[in-house]
Motif scaffolding. Structure first.
Motif, PDB file in Angstrom:
ATOM      1  N   ARG A   1     -25.358 -17.392 -25.864  1.00 19.15           N
ATOM      2  CA  ARG A   1     -26.721 -16.890 -26.080  1.00 19.15           C
ATOM      3  C   ARG A   1     -27.393 -17.563 -27.272  1.00 19.15           C
ATOM      4  N   HIS A   2     -26.693 -18.491 -27.905  1.00 20.24           N
ATOM      5  CA  HIS A   2     -27.216 -19.240 -29.049  1.00 20.24           C
ATOM      6  C   HIS A   2     -26.954 -20.719 -28.802  1.00 20.24           C
ATOM      7  N   GLY A   3     -28.009 -21.520 -28.800  1.00 15.84           N
ATOM      8  CA  GLY A   3     -27.768 -22.942 -28.579  1.00 15.84           C
ATOM      9  C   GLY A   3     -29.030 -23.739 -28.336  1.00 15.84           C
ATOM     10  N   TYR A   4     -28.838 -24.881 -27.720  1.00 14.24           N
ATOM     11  CA  TYR A   4     -29.919 -25.833 -27.474  1.00 14.24           C
ATOM     12  C   TYR A   4     -29.775 -26.434 -26.093  1.00 14.24           C
ATOM     13  N   ASN A   5     -30.905 -26.722 -25.471  1.00 15.46           N
ATOM     14  CA  ASN A   5     -30.982 -27.592 -24.294  1.00 15.46           C
ATOM     15  C   ASN A   5     -31.755 -28.819 -24.740  1.00 15.46           C
ATOM     16  N   LEU A   6     -31.149 -29.977 -24.584  1.00 20.11           N
ATOM     17  CA  LEU A   6     -31.755 -31.235 -25.019  1.00 20.11           C
ATOM     18  C   LEU A   6     -31.933 -32.180 -23.832  1.00 20.11           C
ATOM     19  N   VAL A   7     -32.943 -33.012 -23.924  1.00 17.05           N
ATOM     20  CA  VAL A   7     -33.017 -34.218 -23.101  1.00 17.05           C
ATOM     21  C   VAL A   7     -32.918 -35.355 -24.107  1.00 17.05           C
ATOM     22  N   ALA A   8     -31.852 -36.138 -23.998  1.00 17.20           N
ATOM     23  CA  ALA A   8     -31.581 -37.162 -25.008  1.00 17.20           C
ATOM     24  C   ALA A   8     -31.053 -38.437 -24.348  1.00 17.20           C
ATOM     25  N   PRO A   9     -31.323 -39.589 -24.980  1.00 13.83           N
ATOM     26  CA  PRO A   9     -30.822 -40.854 -24.451  1.00 13.83           C
ATOM     27  C   PRO A   9     -29.386 -41.098 -24.902  1.00 13.83           C
ATOM     28  N   LEU A  10     -28.532 -41.410 -23.949  1.00 14.97           N
ATOM     29  CA  LEU A  10     -27.135 -41.692 -24.283  1.00 14.97           C
ATOM     30  C   LEU A  10     -26.735 -43.064 -23.760  1.00 14.97           C
ATOM     31  N   THR A  11     -25.883 -43.725 -24.524  1.00 12.52           N
ATOM     32  CA  THR A  11     -25.293 -44.986 -24.074  1.00 12.52           C
ATOM     33  C   THR A  11     -24.224 -44.681 -23.024  1.00 12.52           C
ATOM     34  N   GLU A  12     -23.675 -45.715 -22.416  1.00 10.08           N
ATOM     35  CA  GLU A  12     -22.569 -45.549 -21.462  1.00 10.08           C
ATOM     36  C   GLU A  12     -21.387 -44.843 -22.117  1.00 10.08           C
TER      37      GLU A  12
END
Length: 142
Positions: A21-32
């Motif tokens: 119930r505590h956290g984050y949803n991210l859209v982030a760029p990731l390498t391979e």
């Protein structure tokens, strides 16, 4: 490539089992290899969104930013208000972490540093061109 990443609060004194119930949803760029990718971020910065969810509080929405400064010359922060740095939440050495389920990252908010367990990581589908663009069909003429 952009990825959806979900972080849940890791176990601590207040939450011995952690908290979904505590956290984050991210859209982030990731390498391979699963590291944050500043080059992809530079071309997709407005798509790198963050939603902070915290039990009994309203969700907060912001953007993932890559800013000059920090131990390795740059740092990753969550920016809720582009006109102020007072609400920024820096990540601790996020550039060196692998973003994979089961791994841990630390983010500092106004109450202090919190450790989060990476619950999930999945690729964001690439935007598909319109069928007209694919087939070469021109749109209606004025």
């Amino acid at each position: 490539m952009l990825h959806h990443i979900t972080l849940h609060l890791a176990r601590n004194a207040e939450f011995p089992a952690g908290s979904v119930r505590h956290g984050y949803n991210l859209v982030a760029p990731l390498t391979e290899a699963g590291h944050l990718d500043p080059d992809v971020w530079a071309g997709a910065r407005d798509r790198c969104t963050v939603r902070r969810f915290w039990a009994n509080e309203d969700d907060r929405h912001g953007l993932l930013r890559h800013k000059a400064g920090g131990a390795h010359g740059a740092t990753w922060i969550i920016d809720y208000d582009p006109d102020s740095s007072d609400d920024d939440e820096p990540g601790y050495r996020l550039e060196s972490h692998v973003f994979a389920p089961g791994e841990y990252v630390t983010i500092k908010d106004q109450q202090g540093a919190h450790t989060f367990r990476i619950a999930s990581v999945s690729a964001v589908p690439s935007p598909q061109p319109s069928s007209a663009a694919v087939s070469g069909i021109a749109g209606p003429r004025p």
